[in-house]
Design an enzyme around this catalytic site. Structure first.
Site, PDB file in Angstrom:
ATOM      1  NE  ARG A 232      67.378  42.898 -18.195  1.00  0.00           N
ATOM      2  CZ  ARG A 232      66.894  43.393 -17.063  1.00  0.00           C
ATOM      3  NH1 ARG A 232      67.638  44.196 -16.314  1.00  0.00           N
ATOM      4  NH2 ARG A 232      65.652  43.101 -16.672  1.00  0.00           N
ATOM      5  CB  SER A 233      65.439  45.041 -24.639  1.00  0.00           C
ATOM      6  OG  SER A 233      64.403  45.604 -25.427  1.00  0.00           O
ATOM      7  CG  PHE A 234      67.055  44.332 -30.785  1.00  0.00           C
ATOM      8  CD1 PHE A 234      66.171  43.591 -31.540  1.00  0.00           C
ATOM      9  CD2 PHE A 234      68.244  44.736 -31.368  1.00  0.00           C
ATOM     10  CE1 PHE A 234      66.468  43.249 -32.865  1.00  0.00           C
ATOM     11  CE2 PHE A 234      68.547  44.412 -32.686  1.00  0.00           C
ATOM     12  CZ  PHE A 234      67.642  43.671 -33.432  1.00  0.00           C
TER      13      PHE A 234
END
Length: 399
Positions: A232-234
């Site tokens: 998730r995210s980066f």
């Protein structure tokens, strides 16, 4: 792409960070009233005010934990420790450009300590772990639904650009409630691996994930044929990059997929001007100075031009066809990091599904924002179906 409506701050970035903390209420790691009271103490976008407001909220939660402990109220003490941990994490979010800032270092230390205090009070196993990696270790937490040691599916949760293994708790209760183990861990450039050990981000995340899986698969409670990587995210870049080389995975989830970070850096004449423009922004704006400074610190860099060049190394599209497990890609409406999901899906040769979450569902913004139960309700049934059909991997290594 429509942006989510503001919740409290007119400043988009501050509002997004507030949403992150509010979303932790789903896993008992924030209280809506406490968090909104902390936000109300930030009367303008100032990193010192931000730190003071959230450090004060953390201190209040620590006092509540102490009072609950003295009263023999284990449940309240655990929740208060979780809240203190999250508020401490939020307190140093805008201090990350200077890894030597004593407020950041103390805030990080207390973030970890408060989570450890909560973990000691949990009803199911929560083990702080040190994973062997290139002559040192990486910090993490391994959670299980019970202490039986029964081999179970395991969700592996690497961190994003600015998160920690402790913040990974956000995705742990939904996994435990469905009978999964969960491993949260920090790679280079993340959490204590960056702040305490000085390890910086690297684009070849397979070099990180493979030793993590080598260690994880020695654990008796882990079913080796049912390991799921959730980025998730980066980690929407890190996870698919590693999955292209690591073939002991039963499934991969990306939210949002970020298969080509370099695509965000303009080319041509605009590319030539990008670094000078960014340097001018850094000189003129404390906010931009912190924005770029925090990211440069995670990469071990001190020049914006070097940082923009470094981002071009963070592309995995040329190896996407090596991913050998089924993939679920989530894109939430209004996610500033979104837009790469279709690109990744089109580059794959394995079954893949692009799941879109919307503002109408209450799941807009970065990583679905406040809609974390909507997110879990979309992702976990798909994982269940994939794991029910997954064969045990023929080999135990990576390529």
């Amino acid at each position: 792409m429509a942006r989510p409506a503001r919740l409290h701050f007119s400043d988009e970035d501050l509002d997004g960070q507030l949403v992150r903390t509010l979303s932790m209420a789903v896993v008992s790691a924030a209280d809506l009233g406490e968090a909104m009271a902390a936000a109300a103490r930030v009367d303008r976008p100032d990193r010192d005010r931000w730190h003071a407001a959230w450090a004060s909220a953390a201190a209040g939660a620590e006092e509540a934990a102490a009072a609950a402990t003295a009263a023999g109220d284990r449940v309240s003490a655990r929740a208060a420790h979780l809240r203190a941990s999250e508020y401490h994490r939020q307190s140093w979010y805008y201090l990350r450009s200077d890894l030597g800032d004593p407020r950041l270092r103390e805030g990080h230390r207390r973030h970890v300590a408060e989570f450890a205090a909560a973990a000691a009070l949990m009803d199911s196993p929560a083990e702080r772990v040190a994973i062997p990696y290139e002559g040192t270790t990486l910090p993490g937490w391994l959670f299980a639904p019970d202490a039986s040691g029964t081999p179970r599916p395991t969700v592996v949760l690497p961190c994003g650009y600015d998160s920690t293994a402790e913040y990974g708790w956000a995705d742990v209760p939904p996994a435990l409630e469905r009978g999964y183990n969960a491993l949260t861990f920090e790679g280079p450039g993340q959490g204590a691996a960056l702040i305490e050990q000085g390890l910086v981000l690297r684009p070849d995340f397979e070099a990180v994930l493979t030793p993590v899986l080598d260690w994880l698969l020695t654990r008796p409670e882990v079913d080796p044929g049912a390991v799921v990587l959730v980025g998730r995210s980066f980690a929407g870049y890190l996870a698919p990059r590693a999955a292209a080389f690591e073939h002991r995975l039963a499934a991969l989830v990306c939210d949002p997929a970020q298969p080509d970070m370099g695509a965000r850096v303009p080319g041509g004449l605009a590319g030539l001007l990008a670094a000078p423009v960014a340097r001018a922004q850094v000189r003129a704006s404390a906010r931009r100075r912190e924005f770029f400074g925090a990211r440069m610190a995670a990469h071990g860099l001190d020049d914006v031009g070097d940082y923009l060049r470094e981002l071009r190394r963070y592309s995995m599209l040329d190896v996407a066809d090596r991913i050998s497990c089924p993939v679920v890609v989530v894109e939430a409406e209004g996610d500033f990091a979104g837009g790469g999901g279709r690109t990744l899906v089109d580059a794959l040769t394995v079954p893949a599904e692009l799941v879109r979450l919307t503002a109408a569902q209450g799941a807009s913004g970065h990583c679905a924002g406040l809609g974390q139960q909507v997110w879990a309700g979309a992702v976990h049934p798909r994982l269940h179906r994939l794991l029910s059909a997954a064969p045990v991997p023929a080999g135990s290594g990576s390529r």
